[in-house]
Design a protein around this motif. Structure first.
Motif, PDB file in Angstrom:
ATOM      1  N   LEU A 286      -0.767   5.649 -26.438  1.00  0.00           N
ATOM      2  CA  LEU A 286       0.176   4.944 -25.395  1.00  0.00           C
ATOM      3  C   LEU A 286      -0.449   5.655 -24.274  1.00  0.00           C
ATOM      4  CD1 LEU A 286       3.196   4.557 -25.089  1.00  0.00           C
ATOM      5  CD2 LEU A 286       3.856   6.896 -25.220  1.00  0.00           C
ATOM      6  N   VAL A 287      -0.447   4.923 -23.168  1.00  0.00           N
ATOM      7  CA  VAL A 287      -0.878   4.774 -21.884  1.00  0.00           C
ATOM      8  C   VAL A 287       0.020   4.681 -20.880  1.00  0.00           C
ATOM      9  CG1 VAL A 287      -2.980   4.170 -20.281  1.00  0.00           C
ATOM     10  CG2 VAL A 287      -3.116   4.331 -22.701  1.00  0.00           C
ATOM     11  N   ARG A 288       0.090   5.586 -19.739  1.00  0.00           N
ATOM     12  CA  ARG A 288       0.831   5.593 -18.736  1.00  0.00           C
ATOM     13  C   ARG A 288      -0.118   5.264 -17.378  1.00  0.00           C
ATOM     14  NH1 ARG A 288       3.824  10.264 -15.351  1.00  0.00           N
ATOM     15  NH2 ARG A 288       5.515   8.918 -14.480  1.00  0.00           N
ATOM     16  N   ASP A 289       0.154   4.212 -16.542  1.00  0.00           N
ATOM     17  CA  ASP A 289      -0.293   3.821 -15.632  1.00  0.00           C
ATOM     18  C   ASP A 289       0.340   3.938 -14.447  1.00  0.00           C
ATOM     19  OD1 ASP A 289      -3.260   3.812 -16.413  1.00  0.00           O
ATOM     20  OD2 ASP A 289      -2.961   1.674 -17.238  1.00  0.00           O
ATOM     21  N   ILE A 290       0.261   3.906 -13.305  1.00  0.00           N
ATOM     22  CA  ILE A 290       1.016   3.849 -12.030  1.00  0.00           C
ATOM     23  C   ILE A 290       0.039   3.209 -11.036  1.00  0.00           C
ATOM     24  CG2 ILE A 290       2.014   4.938 -10.095  1.00  0.00           C
ATOM     25  CD1 ILE A 290       2.680   7.176 -12.066  1.00  0.00           C
ATOM     26  N   TRP A 291       0.432   1.832 -10.933  1.00  0.00           N
ATOM     27  CA  TRP A 291      -0.285   1.160 -10.107  1.00  0.00           C
ATOM     28  C   TRP A 291       0.460   0.645  -8.651  1.00  0.00           C
ATOM     29  CZ3 TRP A 291      -3.772  -3.267 -12.637  1.00  0.00           C
ATOM     30  CH2 TRP A 291      -4.648  -2.620 -13.763  1.00  0.00           C
ATOM     31  N   VAL A 292      -0.418   0.317  -7.585  1.00  0.00           N
ATOM     32  CA  VAL A 292       0.408  -0.075  -6.330  1.00  0.00           C
ATOM     33  C   VAL A 292      -0.067  -1.523  -5.858  1.00  0.00           C
ATOM     34  CG1 VAL A 292       0.652   0.460  -4.009  1.00  0.00           C
ATOM     35  CG2 VAL A 292       0.295   2.353  -5.674  1.00  0.00           C
ATOM     36  N   PHE A 293       0.814  -2.379  -6.045  1.00  0.00           N
ATOM     37  CA  PHE A 293       0.695  -3.757  -5.536  1.00  0.00           C
ATOM     38  C   PHE A 293       1.247  -4.196  -4.218  1.00  0.00           C
ATOM     39  CE2 PHE A 293       1.150  -3.373 -10.326  1.00  0.00           C
ATOM     40  CZ  PHE A 293       0.125  -4.408 -10.740  1.00  0.00           C
ATOM     41  N   GLU A 294       0.723  -5.211  -3.551  1.00  0.00           N
ATOM     42  CA  GLU A 294       0.446  -5.138  -2.026  1.00  0.00           C
ATOM     43  C   GLU A 294       0.885  -6.509  -1.670  1.00  0.00           C
ATOM     44  OE1 GLU A 294      -1.789  -3.192   0.879  1.00  0.00           O
ATOM     45  OE2 GLU A 294      -2.637  -5.194   1.035  1.00  0.00           O
ATOM     46  N   LYS A 295       1.370  -6.969  -0.760  1.00  0.00           N
ATOM     47  CA  LYS A 295       1.883  -8.574  -0.470  1.00  0.00           C
ATOM     48  C   LYS A 295       2.026  -8.587   0.937  1.00  0.00           C
ATOM     49  CE  LYS A 295       4.184 -12.720  -1.742  1.00  0.00           C
ATOM     50  NZ  LYS A 295       5.409 -13.121  -2.666  1.00  0.00           N
ATOM     51  N   SER A 296       1.623  -9.575   1.842  1.00  0.00           N
ATOM     52  CA  SER A 296       1.732  -9.593   3.091  1.00  0.00           C
ATOM     53  C   SER A 296       3.328 -10.603   3.128  1.00  0.00           C
ATOM     54  CB  SER A 296       0.634 -10.558   3.989  1.00  0.00           C
ATOM     55  OG  SER A 296       1.128 -11.034   5.107  1.00  0.00           O
ATOM     56  N   LEU A 297       3.939 -10.129   3.962  1.00  0.00           N
ATOM     57  CA  LEU A 297       5.302 -10.769   4.294  1.00  0.00           C
ATOM     58  C   LEU A 297       5.081 -11.924   5.311  1.00  0.00           C
ATOM     59  CD1 LEU A 297       7.919  -8.049   4.044  1.00  0.00           C
ATOM     60  CD2 LEU A 297       7.006  -9.358   2.277  1.00  0.00           C
ATOM     61  N   PHE A 298       4.070 -11.940   5.976  1.00  0.00           N
ATOM     62  CA  PHE A 298       3.771 -13.139   7.205  1.00  0.00           C
ATOM     63  C   PHE A 298       2.825 -14.076   6.968  1.00  0.00           C
ATOM     64  CE2 PHE A 298       1.444  -9.391   8.139  1.00  0.00           C
ATOM     65  CZ  PHE A 298       0.431  -9.741   8.874  1.00  0.00           C
ATOM     66  N   HIS A 299       1.950 -13.824   5.777  1.00  0.00           N
ATOM     67  CA  HIS A 299       0.771 -14.870   5.898  1.00  0.00           C
ATOM     68  C   HIS A 299       1.312 -15.902   4.804  1.00  0.00           C
ATOM     69  CE1 HIS A 299      -2.101 -11.446   7.121  1.00  0.00           C
ATOM     70  NE2 HIS A 299      -2.277 -12.488   7.606  1.00  0.00           N
ATOM     71  N   THR A 300       1.207 -17.377   5.223  1.00  0.00           N
ATOM     72  CA  THR A 300       1.553 -18.455   4.170  1.00  0.00           C
ATOM     73  C   THR A 300       0.674 -18.308   3.054  1.00  0.00           C
ATOM     74  OG1 THR A 300       2.140 -19.566   6.222  1.00  0.00           O
ATOM     75  CG2 THR A 300       1.794 -20.883   3.988  1.00  0.00           C
ATOM     76  N   GLY A 301       1.547 -18.610   1.975  1.00  0.00           N
ATOM     77  CA  GLY A 301       0.754 -18.405   0.521  1.00  0.00           C
ATOM     78  C   GLY A 301       0.136 -17.028   0.057  1.00  0.00           C
ATOM     79  N   ALA A 302       0.795 -16.161   0.864  1.00  0.00           N
ATOM     80  CA  ALA A 302       0.456 -14.917   0.175  1.00  0.00           C
ATOM     81  C   ALA A 302       0.856 -14.394  -1.296  1.00  0.00           C
ATOM     82  CB  ALA A 302       0.839 -13.563   1.062  1.00  0.00           C
ATOM     83  N   TYR A 303      -0.110 -13.693  -1.955  1.00  0.00           N
ATOM     84  CA  TYR A 303       0.332 -13.242  -3.200  1.00  0.00           C
ATOM     85  C   TYR A 303       0.174 -11.891  -3.515  1.00  0.00           C
ATOM     86  CZ  TYR A 303      -4.524 -14.058  -3.700  1.00  0.00           C
ATOM     87  OH  TYR A 303      -6.030 -13.675  -3.615  1.00  0.00           O
ATOM     88  N   TRP A 304       0.621 -11.410  -4.649  1.00  0.00           N
ATOM     89  CA  TRP A 304       0.457  -9.997  -5.038  1.00  0.00           C
ATOM     90  C   TRP A 304      -0.959  -9.618  -5.431  1.00  0.00           C
ATOM     91  CZ3 TRP A 304       4.138  -6.458  -3.643  1.00  0.00           C
ATOM     92  CH2 TRP A 304       5.464  -6.955  -3.423  1.00  0.00           C
ATOM     93  N   ARG A 305      -1.389  -8.222  -5.063  1.00  0.00           N
ATOM     94  CA  ARG A 305      -2.739  -7.926  -5.499  1.00  0.00           C
ATOM     95  C   ARG A 305      -2.666  -6.276  -5.541  1.00  0.00           C
ATOM     96  NH1 ARG A 305      -6.972  -9.560  -0.870  1.00  0.00           N
ATOM     97  NH2 ARG A 305      -5.659  -8.425   0.554  1.00  0.00           N
ATOM     98  N   LEU A 306      -3.492  -6.074  -6.246  1.00  0.00           N
ATOM     99  CA  LEU A 306      -3.561  -4.413  -6.649  1.00  0.00           C
ATOM    100  C   LEU A 306      -4.390  -3.800  -5.437  1.00  0.00           C
ATOM    101  CD1 LEU A 306      -3.508  -1.853  -8.436  1.00  0.00           C
ATOM    102  CD2 LEU A 306      -5.705  -2.548  -9.359  1.00  0.00           C
ATOM    103  N   CYS A 307      -3.867  -2.874  -4.848  1.00  0.00           N
ATOM    104  CA  CYS A 307      -4.319  -2.115  -3.637  1.00  0.00           C
ATOM    105  C   CYS A 307      -4.462  -0.777  -3.987  1.00  0.00           C
ATOM    106  CB  CYS A 307      -3.389  -2.410  -2.508  1.00  0.00           C
ATOM    107  SG  CYS A 307      -1.871  -1.326  -2.758  1.00  0.00           S
ATOM    108  N   GLY A 308      -3.981  -0.265  -5.105  1.00  0.00           N
ATOM    109  CA  GLY A 308      -4.233   1.217  -5.502  1.00  0.00           C
ATOM    110  C   GLY A 308      -3.979   1.808  -6.722  1.00  0.00           C
ATOM    111  N   ARG A 309      -4.287   2.850  -7.222  1.00  0.00           N
ATOM    112  CA  ARG A 309      -3.876   3.293  -8.504  1.00  0.00           C
ATOM    113  C   ARG A 309      -3.508   4.788  -8.313  1.00  0.00           C
ATOM    114  NH1 ARG A 309      -8.806   2.011 -11.949  1.00  0.00           N
ATOM    115  NH2 ARG A 309      -9.612   2.809  -9.809  1.00  0.00           N
ATOM    116  N   ILE A 310      -2.410   5.202  -8.771  1.00  0.00           N
ATOM    117  CA  ILE A 310      -1.999   6.784  -8.519  1.00  0.00           C
ATOM    118  C   ILE A 310      -2.379   7.541  -9.817  1.00  0.00           C
ATOM    119  CG2 ILE A 310      -0.167   8.084  -7.761  1.00  0.00           C
ATOM    120  CD1 ILE A 310      -0.805   6.203  -5.707  1.00  0.00           C
ATOM    121  N   LYS A 311      -2.888   8.706  -9.419  1.00  0.00           N
ATOM    122  CA  LYS A 311      -3.207   9.546 -10.371  1.00  0.00           C
ATOM    123  C   LYS A 311      -2.450  10.609 -10.309  1.00  0.00           C
ATOM    124  CE  LYS A 311      -7.027  12.759 -12.108  1.00  0.00           C
ATOM    125  NZ  LYS A 311      -8.546  13.131 -11.848  1.00  0.00           N
ATOM    126  N   LEU A 312      -1.545  11.286 -11.347  1.00  0.00           N
ATOM    127  CA  LEU A 312      -0.680  12.234 -11.374  1.00  0.00           C
ATOM    128  C   LEU A 312      -1.272  13.536 -11.803  1.00  0.00           C
ATOM    129  CD1 LEU A 312       2.581  10.447 -11.802  1.00  0.00           C
ATOM    130  CD2 LEU A 312       1.683  11.085  -9.804  1.00  0.00           C
TER     131      LEU A 312
END
Length: 312
Positions: A286-312
């Motif tokens: 059992l693995v717990r991962d916390i990932w941060v996804f990022e997307k531009s709200l003003f670029h045409t054709g923008a899509y979700w990408r991984l921008c960071g991972r949180i280590k607790l």
């Protein structure tokens, strides 16, 4: 005579002040305001920490990061700059740190200057676990009142970011499907050491971190087996943050969603001869991962990408 001397003295001082003012390092039409704020990460069985691009002294509890990229072509000059700012118009505790940057002389002559940003380059307000406090302490102590206010502000920021995101057609279920697919794909590419394909799914800074992880892992293990057992145990949104780059235009912003993945996985690592060095592909973990996804709200054709991972 004394009156005449005073007149000449005042006139000379005014001339000196005028010459100094005319020499201030600000151009016309080529100045940029950089408004910024502040990161840490993790990935499955391989972990790493990252340093910021530029770390200036903290102002009002926020860190400032900025980087300027300049590139030239035959007919066009492009000035890329990193500009980040918190953009919550209805809150009274906004904090801004700003500075002005003059465009290079060669760009001032042509006047062909435009600003472009693909990603802020860091995780804004990384998610952190909060200490649980009793109802008595929350209601009858100053520290409890302060904590209640901080919790309220955090929830308000998330609600505001989600509200802005929904205006672009956001659906939580659709996003979860996309995020889970991205989660599986990046883990598989990491296991295979496919740096070229990973680059398409992550931000520039995240790509640099993952590339270093693959290099470090390959120095220890020759091969890796990774598998995720479906269906997943749980996916949930921990927080949402909006990163504005223009205080006069709230549409120009990036959104960052922090997700928690609770999944069952299989992992095994080998040496060059195929001997097992770590893990067991027959056992589910059992693995717990916390990932941060990022997307531009003003670029045409923008899509979700991984921008960071949180280590607790």
């Amino acid at each position: 005579m004394a009156l005449v001397r005073r007149f000449h003295t005042v006139r000379s001082l005014l001339r000196t002040a005028g010459s100094r003012e005319s020499s201030l390092p600000f151009g016309n039409g080529n100045d940029f305001s950089l408004i910024q704020i502040g990161n840490d990460f993790r990935f499955g069985c391989w972990r790493s920490h990252h340093s910021s691009l530029f770390h200036a002294p903290e102002a009002h509890g926020k860190s400032m990061y900025s980087r300027l990229h300049e590139s030239h072509s035959v007919n066009t000059h492009l000035l890329r700059s990193k500009m980040i700012a918190e953009s919550l118009p209805f809150m009274n505790d906004k904090r801004f740190a700003s500075t002005q940057v003059k465009a290079p002389p060669q760009l001032q002559k042509t006047g062909a200057v435009r600003v472009s940003m693909v990603s802020p380059g860091f995780v804004y307000e990384p998610y952190a676990l909060q200490e649980k406090i009793s109802i008595w302490r929350r209601c009858f102590t100053r520290s409890g009142w302060r904590r209640t206010k901080e919790d309220f502000v955090r929830e308000l920021r998330s609600a505001y970011a989600i509200a802005k995101l929904r205006k672009t057609g956001y659906s939580k279920n659709t996003f979860y499907i996309e995020a889970l697919e991205l989660y599986k794909q990046i883990n598989i590419l990491m296991a295979n050491g496919d740096k070229k394909e990973i680059r398409k799914n992550v931000t520039e800074r995240m790509y640099s971190a993952l590339k270093n992880e693959i290099k470090q892992r390959e120095a220890i293990w020759d091969g890796v087996y990774w598998e995720m057992i479906e269906p997943v145990v749980k996916i949930r949104t921990l927080q949402a943050r909006l990163i504005g780059i223009d205080r006069t235009d709230l549409k120009k912003a990036f959104i960052q969603l922090t997700l928690e993945f609770l999944t069952k996985q299989k992992f095994e690592a080998y040496d060059a001869k195929g001997n097992v060095l770590a893990g067991d592909r027959k056992k589910e973990v059992l693995v717990r991962d916390i990932w941060v996804f990022e997307k531009s709200l003003f670029h045409t054709g923008a899509y979700w990408r991984l921008c960071g991972r949180i280590k607790l």
